[in-house]
Each structure stands twice: as structure tokens, then as C-alpha cells.
Design an enzyme around this catalytic site. Structure first.
Site, PDB file in Angstrom:
ATOM      1  N   ASN A   7       0.885  -1.176   0.000  1.00 32.96           N
ATOM      2  CA  ASN A   7       0.000   0.000   0.000  1.00 32.96           C
ATOM      3  C   ASN A   7       0.918   1.220   0.000  1.00 32.96           C
ATOM      4  O   ASN A   7       1.439   1.614   1.046  1.00 32.96           O
ATOM      5  CB  ASN A   7      -0.894  -0.039   1.249  1.00 32.96           C
ATOM      6  CG  ASN A   7      -1.861   1.116   1.296  1.00 32.96           C
ATOM      7  OD1 ASN A   7      -1.796   2.042   0.476  1.00 32.96           O
ATOM      8  ND2 ASN A   7      -2.765   1.074   2.254  1.00 32.96           N
ATOM      9  N   ARG A  90      -2.605  -2.113  -3.362  1.00 31.19           N
ATOM     10  CA  ARG A  90      -3.815  -1.319  -3.157  1.00 31.19           C
ATOM     11  C   ARG A  90      -3.724  -0.116  -4.093  1.00 31.19           C
ATOM     12  O   ARG A  90      -2.716   0.601  -4.086  1.00 31.19           O
ATOM     13  CB  ARG A  90      -3.891  -0.831  -1.715  1.00 31.19           C
ATOM     14  CG  ARG A  90      -5.084   0.051  -1.524  1.00 31.19           C
ATOM     15  CD  ARG A  90      -5.013   0.809  -0.242  1.00 31.19           C
ATOM     16  NE  ARG A  90      -6.213   1.614  -0.115  1.00 31.19           N
ATOM     17  CZ  ARG A  90      -6.267   2.747   0.558  1.00 31.19           C
ATOM     18  NH1 ARG A  90      -5.200   3.193   1.181  1.00 31.19           N
ATOM     19  NH2 ARG A  90      -7.380   3.429   0.630  1.00 31.19           N
ATOM     20  N   HIS A 180     -13.037   2.906  -0.096  1.00 27.53           N
ATOM     21  CA  HIS A 180     -13.025   1.865   0.954  1.00 27.53           C
ATOM     22  C   HIS A 180     -13.717   0.585   0.474  1.00 27.53           C
ATOM     23  O   HIS A 180     -14.204  -0.215   1.294  1.00 27.53           O
ATOM     24  CB  HIS A 180     -13.761   2.323   2.243  1.00 27.53           C
ATOM     25  CG  HIS A 180     -13.119   3.447   2.986  1.00 27.53           C
ATOM     26  ND1 HIS A 180     -13.850   4.459   3.571  1.00 27.53           N
ATOM     27  CD2 HIS A 180     -11.821   3.715   3.267  1.00 27.53           C
ATOM     28  CE1 HIS A 180     -13.026   5.299   4.173  1.00 27.53           C
ATOM     29  NE2 HIS A 180     -11.792   4.873   3.996  1.00 27.53           N
ATOM     30  N   ARG A 241     -11.632  15.758   7.412  1.00 32.48           N
ATOM     31  CA  ARG A 241     -12.399  16.098   6.201  1.00 32.48           C
ATOM     32  C   ARG A 241     -13.825  16.475   6.554  1.00 32.48           C
ATOM     33  O   ARG A 241     -14.425  15.859   7.440  1.00 32.48           O
ATOM     34  CB  ARG A 241     -12.412  14.895   5.235  1.00 32.48           C
ATOM     35  CG  ARG A 241     -11.089  14.665   4.554  1.00 32.48           C
ATOM     36  CD  ARG A 241     -11.116  13.390   3.724  1.00 32.48           C
ATOM     37  NE  ARG A 241     -10.193  12.412   4.244  1.00 32.48           N
ATOM     38  CZ  ARG A 241     -10.181  11.129   3.917  1.00 32.48           C
ATOM     39  NH1 ARG A 241     -11.056  10.657   3.060  1.00 32.48           N
ATOM     40  NH2 ARG A 241      -9.298  10.311   4.442  1.00 32.48           N
ATOM     41  N   VAL A 332     -12.367   3.624  14.525  1.00 28.74           N
ATOM     42  CA  VAL A 332     -13.429   4.063  15.432  1.00 28.74           C
ATOM     43  C   VAL A 332     -14.468   2.951  15.593  1.00 28.74           C
ATOM     44  O   VAL A 332     -14.868   2.599  16.711  1.00 28.74           O
ATOM     45  CB  VAL A 332     -14.113   5.347  14.884  1.00 28.74           C
ATOM     46  CG1 VAL A 332     -15.210   5.805  15.826  1.00 28.74           C
ATOM     47  CG2 VAL A 332     -13.096   6.450  14.643  1.00 28.74           C
ATOM     48  N   GLU A 384      -8.243  -5.462   4.766  1.00 24.64           N
ATOM     49  CA  GLU A 384      -8.077  -5.159   3.340  1.00 24.64           C
ATOM     50  C   GLU A 384      -6.895  -5.925   2.752  1.00 24.64           C
ATOM     51  O   GLU A 384      -6.923  -6.349   1.605  1.00 24.64           O
ATOM     52  CB  GLU A 384      -7.910  -3.651   3.156  1.00 24.64           C
ATOM     53  CG  GLU A 384      -9.199  -2.911   3.476  1.00 24.64           C
ATOM     54  CD  GLU A 384      -9.005  -1.448   3.797  1.00 24.64           C
ATOM     55  OE1 GLU A 384      -9.311  -0.618   2.936  1.00 24.64           O
ATOM     56  OE2 GLU A 384      -8.550  -1.131   4.913  1.00 24.64           O
TER      57      GLU A 384
HETATM   58  P1  AMP Z   1      -8.120   4.037  10.961  1.00 24.85           P
HETATM   59  O1  AMP Z   1      -8.133   5.152   9.962  1.00 24.85           O
HETATM   60  O2  AMP Z   1      -9.079   2.939  10.634  1.00 24.85           O
HETATM   61  O3  AMP Z   1      -6.735   3.532  11.287  1.00 24.85           O
HETATM   62  O4  AMP Z   1      -8.690   4.664  12.326  1.00 24.85           O
HETATM   63  C1  AMP Z   1      -7.924   5.562  13.088  1.00 24.85           C
HETATM   64  C2  AMP Z   1      -8.816   6.283  14.061  1.00 24.85           C
HETATM   65  O5  AMP Z   1      -9.473   5.352  14.932  1.00 24.85           O
HETATM   66  C3  AMP Z   1      -8.072   7.186  15.027  1.00 24.85           C
HETATM   67  O6  AMP Z   1      -7.817   8.454  14.482  1.00 24.85           O
HETATM   68  C4  AMP Z   1      -9.043   7.280  16.179  1.00 24.85           C
HETATM   69  O7  AMP Z   1      -9.905   8.375  15.957  1.00 24.85           O
HETATM   70  C5  AMP Z   1      -9.851   6.021  16.116  1.00 24.85           C
HETATM   71  N1  AMP Z   1      -9.632   5.162  17.285  1.00 24.85           N
HETATM   72  C6  AMP Z   1      -8.650   4.266  17.490  1.00 24.85           C
HETATM   73  N2  AMP Z   1      -8.775   3.699  18.707  1.00 24.85           N
HETATM   74  C7  AMP Z   1      -9.863   4.259  19.300  1.00 24.85           C
HETATM   75  C8  AMP Z   1     -10.536   4.111  20.559  1.00 24.85           C
HETATM   76  N3  AMP Z   1     -10.103   3.253  21.471  1.00 24.85           N
HETATM   77  N4  AMP Z   1     -11.614   4.884  20.791  1.00 24.85           N
HETATM   78  C9  AMP Z   1     -12.056   5.755  19.866  1.00 24.85           C
HETATM   79  N5  AMP Z   1     -11.482   5.926  18.665  1.00 24.85           N
HETATM   80  C10 AMP Z   1     -10.407   5.207  18.385  1.00 24.85           C
END
Ligand code: AMP
Length: 399
Positions: A7, A90, A180, A241, A332, A384
Site C-alpha cells: 500500500n 492497493r 473503501h 475532512r 473508530v 483489506e
Molecule cells: P483508521 O483510519 O481505521 O486507522 O482509524 C484511526 C482512528 O481510529 C483514530 O484516528 C481514532 O480516531 C480512532 N480510534 C482508534 N482507537 C480508538 C478508541 N479506542 N476509541 C475511539 N477511537 C479510536
């Protein structure tokens, strides 16, 4: 079979060497600061992580460092580069040219380059990654492109046509593409498996909620609508964003803030979302902590995000005329029990009901629905890389 999944971003490159059949990850890691200085973090399950400062003027040196790390007698996992059967990449944007994963040859490369204007920030890096692999590994190692947009190519025209002059579509390729796709495809298939039912008979809303967020209406295993649009800026609010806003805001910002269109777009991409509302952070962990301390704008950012995700689940259900399951995935979606509960609470009228106890879980495939809920709700960690490895293996086996 061993597949190297790549990626490539503009100054970083993530990799994973995996067996698509056993799903074992042999090694994975990250090259950072490509074109600046260069750092490689290499991880092998069950062993200590390794970090090296290695000069990476271009992506080719980054790929060469990855191969060296994989071959290292000390911390490597293969004895010869010939053990790598193929490389899966990717690729962010496949436009209308790609509705599935493809073997990359000269014709495909030209089609990929033709997609650059649609994703000027992402596709050039993906193409650079492909060229770097070919330069380092040779032309005999098959390379496959797996597109973020491909899964959404099944959307009907009523979902992807914008109400702007039709020539914008025919002459300039302006339409909803969605992103996505690899994640939405993976988690919807897993939800069907967890329900023990054929995906063809299910209506599933998948919520990929991370730094970037999108929802998808998956009807019978096919994407019929999604929240991201022509670019990944559209849809629900994200870390930085803005998501969907009235397009007139762009002109208004340009005139009142005395910035050019480029800067206005930069603000909407990098200084908006929950960061823009809260002024605290783009990371939901920071927002939770600030809101718990009484920061009202952090709480407002969480409220706006959850409200828009809730509305979008309803919109996706309406697009399909029904709903069997809701899936949460990505940073999240996989980690925040509170947000999952807040998002689903208003959806009881649709039959969505989350069990508070079952929901106290992180990063593990779980049915978090309340007993008897008409609609199942799942937490499903996305993967992914596995989809990219499996698509690559399937294409290479068919050669
Ligand atoms: P991703 O882009 O899928 O890697 O998601 C990253 C985002 O997940 C981070 O910027 C956080 O906002 C969120 N995140 C990770 N761990 C937690 C948690 N324990 N509680 C709430 N949000 C989280």
C-alpha cells in the site's frame, strides 16, 4: 503461496507478506519518510519489532529495503526472493475502467495512469509503488491491482449520477465513485458468514469509521450506494475532512477569507471534520477525553459525527428498501463501544438494537445485537490486506 501486499503512499509504504490460504501474516511493516531520509519498521509475529534508519530517496529503495528485511537471516521470514509468488497493490482509484482486481500489464498501467486526474494525490504513489516493485523484483513476478473504487462499480446510475449538467459525466467523468470498497466488500461477506446466510439474500449497511469514514449499502453482496463521492471528501464528517457540505461554501470561503480555491479545498480536507469543529484533535480518543473534561466543542464534534452516521445508516437502509445487518469496522468502528451505541440508539425504529454488555468489546468479530433484535449489529475488524492477497492469488492461479 506467499503474496506481498503493498500500500504505497506519497512518502510511506505499508507492506505485508501473507499466505492467502492460511491467512497467516509472515511479516509486515512500514517504510516512512521516503524521499526525505527513510525509516523502516519491520514486524514479525512473535518476535521483537525492528526499526532501521535506511536511505530511501525513492520508492525503489524502500521496496529494496523491504525485500532485504524479508530475506534477512536474523529477522527475515524467507530464504529467497523467489518465494514471493506475486505482489498485490492497493490502488485508490480505478475510475470506471476497473470493476474488479486485475493483473497489471502495459495496457492496465496505461489505464491506471489515465485515472491520475481523478485521484492526483493517491494514484501517482500507487503507480510509483508498482513500478518500484517491477524495478526491484523483475517483470516475472506478477503484480495485481486491487482498487478502492471497484466494489462500488455495481451502483445503479440513479445512485452515482450527480444533478449537474450531464456533460460533466460524459466529458469529464464527474460521478460518484465511492471508496473503501475492499473494506466494505470484506466486512459484508464476513457478516453474511456470521449470520450463516447467503449474502445474495441480505441487505447490509457497512460503516467503515476511521480517520476516513464511509458507509455502504450492500444489497445482495453488491454495493448499491455509498457515502463517499467523486472524491473521499464527501459523505459523513471525518477526522479532518468535512464530508458533505453545501458547495456554495467554497465560493463563500474564497471571498470572505481571501483564500484561493486550492486553500479553501485544503481547509475542507485537512482542517475540517471533527478536528475543525472541536479545535482539539482529529482522533476520537482525544475528543472523548476532552469531552469528559467538559470541552463542549469536543462533545459537539462527537455529536455531529454520530448524528450524520446515524442518518446515513437510515439513508442506506432506504436505498435498499430494508435492513438485515449493520456492521462497524475500522479504527473508530472497531474500538469505540460508546460511539457504536450512540450511533445505533436512534435506530430502534428500524429494528437495530445493540446489547450494552456484548458491545463492550474491541477489535474482535462479535455479534453485538440485543437478543431478539430484528436487525443484527456486528463489530467486524476489516482486513483489506487479506482481500488484496486473496484477489492476487486467485488471479495468479488463473494465469
Ligand atoms: P483508521 O483510519 O481505521 O486507522 O482509524 C484511526 C482512528 O481510529 C483514530 O484516528 C481514532 O480516531 C480512532 N480510534 C482508534 N482507537 C480508538 C478508541 N479506542 N476509541 C475511539 N477511537 C479510536
Amino acid at each position: 503461496m506467499k503474496i506481498l501486499v503493498i500500500n504505497a503512499g506519497s512518502s510511506s509504504l505499508k507492506y505485508q507478506l501473507m499466505d492467502p490460504d492460511t491467512q497467516d501474516v509472515l511479516a509486515k511493516g512500514l517504510c516512512e519518510r521516503i524521499g526525505i531520509d527513510g525509516r523502516l519498521t519491520h514486524k514479525v509475529p512473535g518476535r521483537e519489532d525492528k526499526t532501521f534508519e535506511i536511505a530511501m530517496p525513492t520508492h525503489a529503495e524502500a521496496i529494496a529495503s523491504v525485500i532485504d528485511a524479508l530475506l534477512s537471516p536474523e529477522y527475515g521470514v524467507i530464504k529467497s526472493a523467489s518465494e514471493i509468488d506475486a505482489v498485490g497493490h492497493r490502488v485508490v482509484h480505478g475510475g470506471e475502467a476497473f470493476n474488479g482486481s486485475v493483473l497489471i500489464d502495459e495496457k492496465m498501467m496505461a489505464a491506471l495512469e489515465a485515472c491520475i486526474p481523478l485521484a492526483p494525490l493517491h494514484n501517482p504513489a500507487n503507480i510509483t509503488g508498482i513500478k518500484a516493485c517491477e524495478a526491484v523484483m523483475g517483470k516475472d513476478v506478477p503484480q495485481v491491482g486491487v482498487f478502492d473504487t471497484a466494489f462500488h462499480q455495481t451502483m445503479p446510475s440513479k445512485a452515482y449520477i450527480y444533478a449537474v449538467p450531464y456533460e460533466f459525466y460524459t466529458d469529464n467523468e464527474v460521478r460518484k465513485y465511492g471508496f473503501h470498497g475492499t473494506s466494505h466488500r470484506y466486512v459484508s461477506a464476513r457478516a453474511a458468514a456470521m449470520m450463516g446466510r447467503p449474502i445474495e439474500e441480505l441487505k447490509i449497511v457497512t460503516c467503515h469509521l476511521g480517520n476516513g469514514s464511509s458507509l455502504c449499502a450492500v444489497d445482495g453482496g453488491k454495493s448499491v450506494d455509498t457515502t463517499m463521492g467523486f472524491t473521499p471528501l464527501d459523505g459523513v464528517p471525518m477526522g479532518t475532512r468535512c464530508g458533505s457540505v453545501d458547495p456554495s461554501i467554497v465560493e463563500y470561503i474564497v471571498n470572505t477569507k481571501k483564500v484561493d480555491v486550492g486553500e479553501a479545498m485544503n481547509i475542507l480536507n485537512k482542517k475540517s471534520g471533527v478536528l475543525g469543529i472541536s479545535g482539539v484533535s482529529s482522533d476520537f480518543r482525544d475528543l472523548d477525553a476532552a469531552a469528559a473534561q467538559g470541552n463542549e466543542r469536543a462533545q459537539l464534534a462527537i455529536d455531529v459525527f454520530c448524528y450524520q452516521v446515524t442518518k446515513s445508516i437510515g439513508a442506506c437502509a432506504a436505498a435498499m428498501g430494508g435492513l438485515d445487518a449493520v456492521v462497524f469496522t475500522a479504527g473508530v468502528g472497531e474500538n469505540s463501544a460508546d460511539l457504536r451505541e450512540k450511533i445505533t440508539a436512534p435506530l430502534a425504529f428500524l429494528g437495530v438494537k445493540v446489547d450494552h454488555e456484548k458491545n463492550q468489546v474491541r477489535g474482535k468479530e462479535t455479534d453485538i445485537s440485543a437478543d431478539g433484535a430484528a436487525v443484527r449489529t456486528f463489530l467486524i475488524p476489516t482486513n483489506e490486506e487479506l482481500v488484496i492477497a486473496q484477489d492476487t492469488a486467485a488471479i495468479v492461479r488463473g494465469l
